[in-house]
Every structure is written in C-alpha cells, then in structure tokens.
Write an enzyme that holds these catalytic residues in place. Structure first.
Site, PDB file in Angstrom:
ATOM      1  N   LYS A  10      47.759  25.350  49.670  1.00 20.24           N
ATOM      2  CA  LYS A  10      47.509  26.659  49.979  1.00 20.24           C
ATOM      3  C   LYS A  10      48.339  27.494  49.059  1.00 20.24           C
ATOM      4  O   LYS A  10      49.633  27.190  49.289  1.00 20.24           O
ATOM      5  CB  LYS A  10      47.691  27.154  51.455  1.00 20.24           C
ATOM      6  CG  LYS A  10      46.745  28.440  51.836  1.00 20.24           C
ATOM      7  CD  LYS A  10      46.942  28.349  53.383  1.00 20.24           C
ATOM      8  CE  LYS A  10      46.445  29.902  53.711  1.00 20.24           C
ATOM      9  NZ  LYS A  10      46.390  30.013  55.359  1.00 20.24           N
TER      10      LYS A  10
HETATM   11  O1  G3P Z   1      46.000  32.037  57.609  1.00 21.47           O
HETATM   12  C1  G3P Z   1      46.185  33.378  57.257  1.00 21.47           C
HETATM   13  C2  G3P Z   1      45.461  34.420  58.093  1.00 21.47           C
HETATM   14  O2  G3P Z   1      44.484  33.941  58.790  1.00 21.47           O
HETATM   15  C3  G3P Z   1      46.493  35.271  58.649  1.00 21.47           C
HETATM   16  O3  G3P Z   1      45.921  36.005  59.836  1.00 21.47           O
HETATM   17  O4  G3P Z   1      46.231  37.356  61.759  1.00 21.47           O
HETATM   18  O5  G3P Z   1      48.369  36.911  60.490  1.00 21.47           O
HETATM   19  O6  G3P Z   1      46.422  38.501  59.545  1.00 21.47           O
HETATM   20  P1  G3P Z   1      46.606  37.317  60.321  1.00 21.47           P
END
Ligand code: G3P
Length: 217
Positions: free
Chosen positions: A87
C-alpha cells in the site's frame, strides 16, 4: 464485488472470515497502532499471521515517503507472503514507486485517493488497486460514492486494469451504494459488514416461524 475487511484486529478478521464472505484484508498504520502492534518485527509478524488466516489479498502499508525508502520497505513487505499487496500513498514519489513495483512484479494498492485525477495517475503507473476514501469525502460534505462511480467509469472507458477499492466505509449503506455503482472491492469495518444482515422484519418473521414451529412438534 469483493469484500475486504479494514482492520488489523485478528478476532474481527477471524469472525468475518468464518462468515465465508471475506476476500481479503486492508490495514494502515492507524489500524496497526489501534491494536498496539509496535516495532518492526511485531508488525512484520502481524502481517504474516493475517496472511496465514485469510486466503486473499492483504494490503500492507509503507510509511516511507521518499522513493528509495518506499521501494526498500515495499520489497520487504512483499517478501512476507505472495498475497501481500504493498500500500503506497498518493504522492509524487508514491506514483514513481508504484511504477517501479509494477515493472518488478510487485502489486500495489494506492491509498489516500480523493480525486479522479489521482485515480488516473495511479492507474497509469499500474496500481493493482486504487483506494478512494469515501467516508472522509462525505465528512467534508462531498459525495464519496459519486467519486467511486466516476473513477469506475474512467477505468472502464480507458481500459485500465486497476481495481476500484472503496475504502473509509462508515455504514452498510455505503457498501450497498458501492455495489450499485460497480466498485470492484469494498473494504469495510466488521460492523458495517454485519449491518448488512440486519432487518427488523427478518427478526419478527423468524420469531413468528419459531413460535408456529412449536405447534408442529
Ligand atoms: O484503510 C483506509 C481507510 O479505510 C480508512 O478509513 O475510517 O479511517 O476514514 P477511515
């Protein structure tokens, strides 16, 4: 649409996997920190454990932001297991690194994608996945699912092979809307996946069936 779980929590990964609908896992440094995973060896071991638990693509994020650092880190992550997808953040050196990984047979997931332009760039560099963060887009008053639809359209008309991986999912409705607009993958917290199960009429209907079943015993 494939279902990935967006967590580094092993119990949640196990629960989603046992449901039989899990196609992969995504993690990020915030999710690793939340689980208290600390230190290089612990992080590498944690990724290895996840790879052994789930038969599918497992995204492991680099924390370097310069080209050489991203490459060195990504090579080590990719060596953990054949299912690791490196990633890489959507920054200039990240795009260069994605191209290098593509040319060297290492699959990448470009993270922190918030626009169609960024999605075009990472697809040109050969990313296996582009990860638009739809919840964070909604948080600032824009429409995250609309971005998924736009990117999917661009990739289709341009023939890009990069998969659209909807990330930053906040609720079951996000998953449904991503499926509607053709996201290739949705990476979700366990709560949002389990939220798809719920309907009050199912609960009421089942209670009635079980009640009536007693009359047939
Ligand atoms: O993995 C990346 C993403 O899904 C993060 O989500 O909830 O931190 O905006 P969030």
């Amino acid at each position: 649409m494939k279902f990935f779980i967006d967590t580094a929590n092993l119990a949640q990964i196990r629960e989603a996997n046992e449901l039989g609908i899990l196609d992969g896992v995504t993690t990020n440094p915030s999710l690793m920190a939340k689980e208290g995973i600390k230190g290089y060896d612990a992080i590498m071991n944690h990724y290895k454990t996840i790879c052994e638990m789930v038969n599918g693509d497992i995204s492991a994020e680099v924390i370097s932001t310069d080209f050489n650092g991203i490459i060195e880190e990504g090579k080590k992550l990719a060596a953990i297991h054949k299912n690791i997808v490196v990633k890489v953040p959507m920054i200039k050196d990240g795009v260069k690194a994605i191209k290098w990984f593509t040319d060297n047979g290492i699959r990448t997931n470009c993270t922190l994608v918030f626009s169609a332009g960024q999605a075009i760039l990472c697809a040109k560099a050969g990313a296996a996945y582009a990860s638009p963060f739809i919840g964070r887009i909604d948080d600032i008053g824009w429409d995250g699912v609309q971005l998924i639809e736009q990117i999917k359209h661009i990739y289709t008309v341009q023939g890009f092979k990069t998969k659209v991986l909807a990330a930053s999912i906040r609720n079951p409705n996000h998953i449904i809307r991503c499926a509607e607009v053709g996201a290739d993958v949705c990476t979700c917290p366990l709560d949002s996946i389990l939220g798809l199960l719920k309907h009050p009429l199912t609960d009421i209907g089942l209670a009635k069936f079980l009640e009536d079943a007693k009359k047939t015993l």
